[in-house]
Scaffold this active site. Sequence first.
Site, PDB file in Angstrom:
ATOM      1  N   ARG A  18      -5.245  -6.937 -16.460  1.00 58.92           N
ATOM      2  CA  ARG A  18      -4.829  -7.329 -15.115  1.00 58.92           C
ATOM      3  C   ARG A  18      -6.024  -7.441 -14.162  1.00 58.92           C
ATOM      4  NH1 ARG A  18       0.878  -6.667 -14.684  1.00 58.92           N
ATOM      5  NH2 ARG A  18       0.891  -5.688 -12.635  1.00 58.92           N
ATOM      6  N   ASP A 147      -4.615  -1.716  -0.594  1.00 55.75           N
ATOM      7  CA  ASP A 147      -3.314  -2.383  -0.557  1.00 55.75           C
ATOM      8  C   ASP A 147      -3.048  -2.753   0.894  1.00 55.75           C
ATOM      9  OD1 ASP A 147      -0.437  -2.898  -0.537  1.00 55.75           O
ATOM     10  OD2 ASP A 147      -0.352  -1.875  -2.473  1.00 55.75           O
ATOM     11  N   TYR A 161       2.929   6.948  -2.499  1.00 59.89           N
ATOM     12  CA  TYR A 161       1.928   5.911  -2.773  1.00 59.89           C
ATOM     13  C   TYR A 161       1.298   5.422  -1.474  1.00 59.89           C
ATOM     14  CZ  TYR A 161       0.012   1.291  -3.867  1.00 59.89           C
ATOM     15  OH  TYR A 161      -0.812   0.198  -3.963  1.00 59.89           O
ATOM     16  N   MET A 163       0.928   6.976   1.332  1.00 63.27           N
ATOM     17  CA  MET A 163       0.056   8.023   1.860  1.00 63.27           C
ATOM     18  C   MET A 163      -1.250   8.100   1.074  1.00 63.27           C
ATOM     19  SD  MET A 163       2.962  10.942   2.492  1.00 63.27           S
ATOM     20  CE  MET A 163       1.846  12.187   3.131  1.00 63.27           C
ATOM     21  N   ALA A 164      -1.156   7.992  -0.252  1.00 60.65           N
ATOM     22  CA  ALA A 164      -2.352   8.077  -1.086  1.00 60.65           C
ATOM     23  C   ALA A 164      -3.282   6.896  -0.835  1.00 60.65           C
ATOM     24  CB  ALA A 164      -1.957   8.145  -2.559  1.00 60.65           C
ATOM     25  N   LYS A 165      -2.732   5.693  -0.731  1.00 59.76           N
ATOM     26  CA  LYS A 165      -3.562   4.519  -0.469  1.00 59.76           C
ATOM     27  C   LYS A 165      -4.154   4.567   0.944  1.00 59.76           C
ATOM     28  CE  LYS A 165      -4.019   1.932  -4.085  1.00 59.76           C
ATOM     29  NZ  LYS A 165      -5.363   1.874  -4.720  1.00 59.76           N
TER      30      LYS A 165
END
Length: 260
Positions: A18, A147, A161, A163-165
């Site tokens: 990918r 993102d 997700y 929050m992590a990004k």
Amino acid sequence: MNTINHAPVMLVTGSAKRIGAAIIRTAHQQGYRVIIHANSSAQQAQSLADALNNKCPDSARLLIANLTVINTKASLQAFVDDIIAAFGQIDVLVHNASRFYPTPFGDIDDEQWDELFLSNAKAPLLLSQALLPYLQAQQGCIISLLDIHAHDKPFNGYSVYNMAKAAQRTMVQSLALELAPLVRVNGVAPGVNILPETDSDQALDQAQQNRIISSIPMRRIGTPEDIAQSVLYLAKASYITGQIISVDGGRSLTLAGGSY
């Protein structure tokens, strides 16, 4: 004289397929020696390394490891030793490895938190720190895959997700300040540049894909190569640090959050 022995070295985490594989292939085409990292996709990573080495001998190396190695000093140091042993240096570190799945509020647990934050925030931070002396020696750079949903437009149902990004995005800006002037730090924020795999539980039907396309000013789904070109631009842009490029066909201009 074999110029490949003097070519810069790029490591891309999660690069067996990918977007990660597209970055590896583009870097290789532009004269980089590459380190392909994978965890569960070892066979695909080996095939990619073999194809690149057939084009240019001794230009691609393979590194298989679960990024949980960052959880202890000894295993992290062993991972770093393996990275440097590949070609003796590192010029560009690309954080691409990422876990991505929904975490509906009310059902969030520690395992989801740990897994999503490890791949999207903790591993990028600690791996950058561990490789810093080598990056400084080459006056290299760090590039994170982010993102467009990590900034003001969160995915509905993906709070962990998101929050992590968002943490990784802040890491880019924080490290750009701390590591200047020797090491540059930037980010690339994809929009819809690749769809979920057709056999995954998040696969999209044609009607869903059509709705996405209609929401993108460029009226098409992006490609992994679009991301790869931006990563390679940042790798060579010697006066750019602390910046995040959205590669989304203009979708972040119209997106109001939500899901795909």
